[in-house]
Design a protein around this motif. Structure first.
Motif, mmCIF file in Angstrom:
data_model
loop_
_atom_site.group_PDB
_atom_site.id
_atom_site.type_symbol
_atom_site.label_atom_id
_atom_site.label_comp_id
_atom_site.label_asym_id
_atom_site.label_seq_id
_atom_site.Cartn_x
_atom_site.Cartn_y
_atom_site.Cartn_z
ATOM 1 N N ALA A 1 76.460 42.171 -16.149
ATOM 2 C CA ALA A 1 76.643 41.360 -17.357
ATOM 3 C C ALA A 1 77.563 42.101 -18.319
ATOM 4 N N PRO A 2 78.657 41.485 -18.755
ATOM 5 C CA PRO A 2 79.545 42.153 -19.712
ATOM 6 C C PRO A 2 78.864 42.454 -21.042
ATOM 7 N N SER A 3 77.988 41.552 -21.501
ATOM 8 C CA SER A 3 77.306 41.752 -22.781
ATOM 9 C C SER A 3 76.077 40.855 -22.803
ATOM 10 N N ARG A 4 75.278 40.974 -23.850
ATOM 11 C CA ARG A 4 74.097 40.117 -23.974
ATOM 12 C C ARG A 4 74.488 38.653 -24.119
ATOM 13 N N GLN A 5 75.676 38.413 -24.635
ATOM 14 C CA GLN A 5 76.122 37.031 -24.816
ATOM 15 C C GLN A 5 76.897 36.505 -23.609
#
Length: 788
Positions: free
Chosen positions: A178-182
């Motif tokens: 995942a690149p980020s939580r978003q």
């Protein structure tokens, strides 16, 4: 005496074999489901924890700000065991003809870092003096078919530079890439992870690498207090992001999923075992009333009340044991298969399968407790009978007179006699009718709660990718002339519309909390994104201020009109903004504002636009358009929004399979439950039915009356069942909601209709063995027994 009662128990069970088998099946299913989901949950947690231990996964990470001051202050926090620094950057990477966004994680070339190490699965670790050698993360290796020695390219400050894969690595940070939580969903054609030497990090564009301080905790430390202390350190020293191990994007995304196993391991088995308990209660209650004369005879001949009580209680004990023991064995075996399938599907490098005594003990206890509790009331009732009362048959005598419907609607009194018998049959034994309706209600809850989870996921993914987001792709622009880049994108054949957008990492700070997310700024009249308000309705981008994802209302403790600080680390800028509203979106928690407002907030010091969102012309070849966009020198990376939608749907395959299993098991349980209630209904009324046959009523007419009465009871149970099922499904889905995902229950219009139809079909199917019993009624024997 004991042998006599044991023989009676066996004969009673053989006499009602179908009903007892149905109850055993429901217990079996409930316990199997518990063993499957709970053991899979425990195994997955153990697999992740093993990776965490092997790589010494950070307990807390702080990005940006004064890293030296953060490290110094963090080391003084009680409970911190170790602290270290590293750098992380995003830069374009080429693998063959594919250009993607590469996440570069800096590692010391002379050995594993003290925190957040990597597992070498193939090849070798980095060596000093070879800055272009890299480790490639497991998912990227598998997707592109890379092997040690494969070549890649990286865009550095001096242009494209060739890299050589030295080894395949796995990391606790990217078990789920995942690149980020978003952005927990990212196509592997568009995002990949490389572990590189610090020397290579120095060759990137200045400012591309972000310094991070990572911390591990001492064993036994009060994690909540250490987390709070480090978060305060981050706030005090200008950090742009601060998150715990649980909040780390990959870990958070995975735990959202596996926590579902944990929650379903309780919620669904409780429903199944509740259904089994109800079926057992119905069965034994009616057995007790049908055996009143036998109970009276036992009491009159010296059987103690305690003996009678334990005899009827043993029915539930036997049902619980017979259903629970094979059920828990089946569940634990299926859990091993489910764990292996899950870890293989998402490429977890470690697959831990353990035997859990607690699963075995609790599973068997669930079945036994459900059976015993269900039989407790009828067993107590049997023990309270007096010999005279039991042998007289007075207990539980049915009510006579007009039905409630006839009193409410007088015209119904003129119905033919046989139809009035149907209406009055429901009210004559309110307990019997109520239990039948309750069985239908519980069956509806089980099926609709399971089906609602599938519906919600399908509807919300469609809402996110087809209603909220309208773009077909997003093209990230190379640094330089933004207008030239936008013109080049718009000129590509097959592009219908191209809109400028600022799509930037951001952090939002209130007076009490800090949240790392992404900011998207659109043209004021954008057609690429809709903004659905948390309270319902839709809004446009505000001329001033920002829109926040609804989860931030609680996380940041802010309301409309409050002021927050927005930091854009990529632009090295911060500004104050007023919260203009909250949007409700299924995936992610973002910050939205208009491009004019963002430019004003930045004071015109820098152009924030870094991407173009595009829609394709009707009839255009999406693959060809994406290829042409990727080939532009003005474009670094193209994100295919449609591919993300397809990817999201494919990754939900395991979820759909598991919940689909719940629907199937719920259907079986509903059939078993309805069969038990209705067959018990017939068994209790054998004398009455035989009397009607003796009075001249044909088998066909009698079957029609029984079917009509049972179907009417089913219809009466469907409406409250659907209402209860709706709220149960809503509760289940709400338990999965967080700032990563917002699962508000969304049922497709035909789903309640389909559930109601399924229950009616189950009720009709349940009539077949029941009506066969009517065919086999021995009129002379039954009437003679009644007269004794």
């Amino acid at each position: 005496m004991g042998r006599l009662l044991a023989r009676k128990l066996r004969r009673d069970m053989r006499g009602r074999a179908g009903q007892f088998l149905a109850v055993v099946i429901v217990v079996f299913l409930g316990v199997t489901l518990f063993g499957l989901s709970y053991d899979a949950y425990r195994n997955l947690i153990a697999s992740y924890d093993r990776v965490f231990v092997l790589t010494n996964f950070a307990d807390h990470t702080i990005a940006g700000g004064d890293t030296d001051a953060i490290l110094a202050a963090g080391r003084r926090v009680p409970g911190v065991a170790e602290a270290a620094e590293r750098r992380v950057a995003d830069a374009p990477v080429k693998v063959g003809d594919t250009t993607l966004l590469g996440r570069l994680v800096g590692l010391p070339a002379d050995g594993q870092p003290p925190i957040n190490g990597v597992m070498i699965l193939n090849g070798e670790y980095l060596t000093p003096g070879s800055p272009t050698d890299v480790l490639v993360e497991k998912h990227m290796v598998e997707h592109f078919g890379l092997t040690p020695g494969s070549r890649l390219s990286l865009q550095t400050a001096d242009g494209w530079e060739t890299l050589v894969m030295r080894g395949e690595a796995a990391s606790a940070e990217y078990i789920w890439p995942a690149p980020s939580r978003q952005q927990v969903l990212a196509s592997q054609d568009e995002f990949g992870v490389l572990f590189v030497s610090e020397d290579l990090m120095d060759r990137l564009t200045p400012g591309a690498a972000v310094r991070q301080a990572v911390f591990t905790y001492e064993d036994g430390a009060d994690r909540a207090s250490v987390d709070a202390a480090l978060s305060a350190v981050a706030l005090a020293n200008g950090a742009v992001d601060s998150f715990t191990q649980a909040e780390q994007p990959s870990n958070a995304a995975l735990h959202e999923d596996i926590n579902g196993f944990g929650e379903m391991s309780v919620m669904f088995p409780v429903l199944f075992l509740g259904a089994a308990a109800l079926a057992t209660y119905i069965l034994l209650t009616r057995l007790v009333f049908s055996q009143r004369s036998q109970i009276g005879l036992m009491l009159a001949n010296g059987f103690r009340r305690r003996t009678v009580f334990l005899h009827y209680l043993s029915f539930g004990l036997v049902v619980g044991i017979v259903g629970a023991i094979p059920g828990i064995v089946a569940g634990m075996l299926l859990a091993r298969l489910a764990t292996s399938l899950y870890t293989s599907a998402i490429s977890v490098p470690v697959n831990v399968i353990q035997f859990h005594w607690v699963t075995l003990i609790v599973g068997i206890a669930f079945g036994i407790v459900a059976g015993v509790l269900a039989t407790l009331p009828p067993a107590m009732r049997a023990a309270r009978f007096t010999p005279a009362e039991a042998m007289s048959g007075a207990a539980g005598a049915p009510r006579a007179g007009r039905s409630l419907l006839e009193r409410i609607v007088p015209a119904l009194r003129r119905l033919p006699t046989h139809w009035k018998m149907v209406l009055r049959g429901i009210g004559r034994s309110r307990r019997r009718s109520l239990l039948t309706v309750l069985g239908v209600v519980l069956a509806a809850v089980l099926v609709l709660a399971s089906w609602g989870m599938i519906d919600t996921t399908i509807v919300l993914l469609d809402r996110q990718f087809n209603e909220i987001q309208s773009q077909d792709a997003e093209a990230y622009l190379a640094p330089g002339d933004v207008d030239k880049g936008l013109a080049a994108v718009a000129a590509v054949s097959g592009v219908e519309r191209a809109e400028p957008v600022a799509d930037l990492p951001a952090s939002v700070r209130s007076s009490t909390a800090l949240y790392s997310t992404g900011l998207q700024a659109f043209e004021s009249g954008t057609t690429m994104h809709r903004f659905l308000l948390a309270g319902g309705g839709e809004t446009d981008l505000p001329a001033q201020g920002i829109l926040l994802g609804s989860a931030l209302r609680d996380i940041l403790a802010v309301s409309e009109g409050d002021s927050v600080e927005v930091t854009l680390p990529g632009l090295d800028s911060s500004f104050k903004a007023e919260v203009a509203g909250f949007v409700d979106e299924p995936l992610g928690t973002f910050v939205y504002m208009s491009l004019p407002a963002l430019r004003t907030a930045l004071g015109g010091s820098v152009e924030p636009v870094n991407a173009a969102m595009v829609t394709f012309a009707a009839g255009a070849d999406p693959a060809a358009v994406r290829a042409d966009l990727s080939s532009l020198p003005e474009v670094t990376v193209v994100v295919d929004s449609r591919a993300l939608y397809a990817m999201a749907q494919s990754f939900m395959g395991l979820f759909y399979a598991f919940v689909g299993l719940m629907v199937a098991l719920g259907g079986i349980m509903a059939l078993a439950l309805i069969y038990t209630t209705m067959s018990s209904n017939i068994s209790e009324r054998l004398t009455e039915l035989a009397s009607l046959r003796a009075a001249g009523m044909s088998r066909r007419r009698l079957a029609l009356l029984l079917t009509s009465e049972n179907m009417l009871l089913t219809v009466l149970g469907i409406v409250p069942g659907l209402i209860a099922g709706y709220y149960a499904a809503r509760l289940f889905m709400a338990s999965f909601s967080s700032d990563l995902f917002t699962f508000n229950l969304a049922l497709r219009p035909w789903t309640p209709v389909a559930v109601a139809a399924a229950l009616l079909i189950a009720a009709l199917l349940s009539q077949w063995p029941v009506l066969r019993a009517v065919e086999r009624i021995d009129i002379a024997k039954t009437v003679r027994e009644r007269s004794i």
